[in-house]
Design an enzyme around this catalytic site. Structure first.
Site, PDB file in Angstrom:
ATOM      1  N   SER A 151       0.856  -1.179   0.000  1.00 20.46           N
ATOM      2  CA  SER A 151       0.000   0.000   0.000  1.00 20.46           C
ATOM      3  C   SER A 151       0.893   1.229   0.000  1.00 20.46           C
ATOM      4  O   SER A 151       2.126   1.119   0.087  1.00 20.46           O
ATOM      5  CB  SER A 151      -0.932   0.017   1.214  1.00 20.46           C
ATOM      6  OG  SER A 151      -0.224   0.418   2.373  1.00 20.46           O
ATOM      7  N   TYR A 164       1.538  -1.469  10.817  1.00 20.89           N
ATOM      8  CA  TYR A 164       1.066  -1.541   9.432  1.00 20.89           C
ATOM      9  C   TYR A 164       2.108  -0.951   8.488  1.00 20.89           C
ATOM     10  O   TYR A 164       2.451  -1.557   7.471  1.00 20.89           O
ATOM     11  CB  TYR A 164      -0.261  -0.789   9.303  1.00 20.89           C
ATOM     12  CG  TYR A 164      -0.865  -0.866   7.921  1.00 20.89           C
ATOM     13  CD1 TYR A 164      -1.568  -1.999   7.526  1.00 20.89           C
ATOM     14  CD2 TYR A 164      -0.725   0.188   7.028  1.00 20.89           C
ATOM     15  CE1 TYR A 164      -2.118  -2.079   6.261  1.00 20.89           C
ATOM     16  CE2 TYR A 164      -1.280   0.116   5.756  1.00 20.89           C
ATOM     17  CZ  TYR A 164      -1.974  -1.019   5.379  1.00 20.89           C
ATOM     18  OH  TYR A 164      -2.514  -1.105   4.119  1.00 20.89           O
TER      19      TYR A 164
END
Length: 177
Positions: A151, A164
């Site tokens: 991402s 994350y």
């Protein structure tokens, strides 16, 4: 032919294995590859969700198989590879390491270590396991490719999302390697 060459070989009539195919991006990958005439193994930690994706593909006339796989567990990914090769009658042409989870909202030092382990187990160790297991299979076959889903967090870290961010930066590094 586009700037990066033709992708028809992998995206049309693909023999695909997708993790995290029970929802979101993984389900979309599975549905699209099946629409392009591919045979798709849909894996997810939630076997019921994987089956829902498969049911949609089959209802649209495609071919797909659902299986449960916890990508954080190497043995599960090894079993996924064996099942996939049996069902596909050979090596896949594309493996999409997509399974992932989001977590955030706490500062470094406040995030529980169990949360770090959970996020890194799925988001980073999942693609590591997928590459470790499937790369030799594809190398031996002499064809195929692996897509690791990361991402924007891989290169632009958001505050309060350390685990994350670290996991997605690791996936980018793995993929570039």
């Amino acid at each position: 032919m586009g700037i990066f060459g033709s992708s028809r070989k992998r995206s049309h009539q693909a023999a695909a294995v997708i993790t995290g195919a029970g929802s979101g991006i993984g389900a979309a990958f599975a549905t699209e590859l099946a629409r392009r005439g591919g045979r798709v193994v849909c894996s997810d930690i939630d076997g019921t969700s994987a089956q829902t994706t498969v049911d949609g593909i089959v209802a649209a006339g495609g071919e797909a198989l659902a299986t449960r796989c916890d990508v954080a567990q190497l043995d599960d990914v090894i079993q996924l590879a064996k099942l996939s090769q049996d069902w596909l009658d050979g090596p896949p042409t594309v493996v999409i390491n997509n399974a992932g989870v989001g977590a955030g909202g706490t500062a470094i030092g406040e995030t529980e270590i169990d949360d770090w382990n959970w996020v890194l187990g799925i988001n980073l160790w999942g693609p590591i396991h997928g590459c470790h297991v499937f790369a030799p299979i594809l190398r031996e076959a002499g064809y195929g490719g692996i897509i690791n889903v990361a991402s924007a967090a891989a290169f632009a870290a958001a505050p309060g999302m350390a685990a994350y961010n670290v996991s997605k930066a690791g996936v980018l590094s793995l993929t570039e390697t």
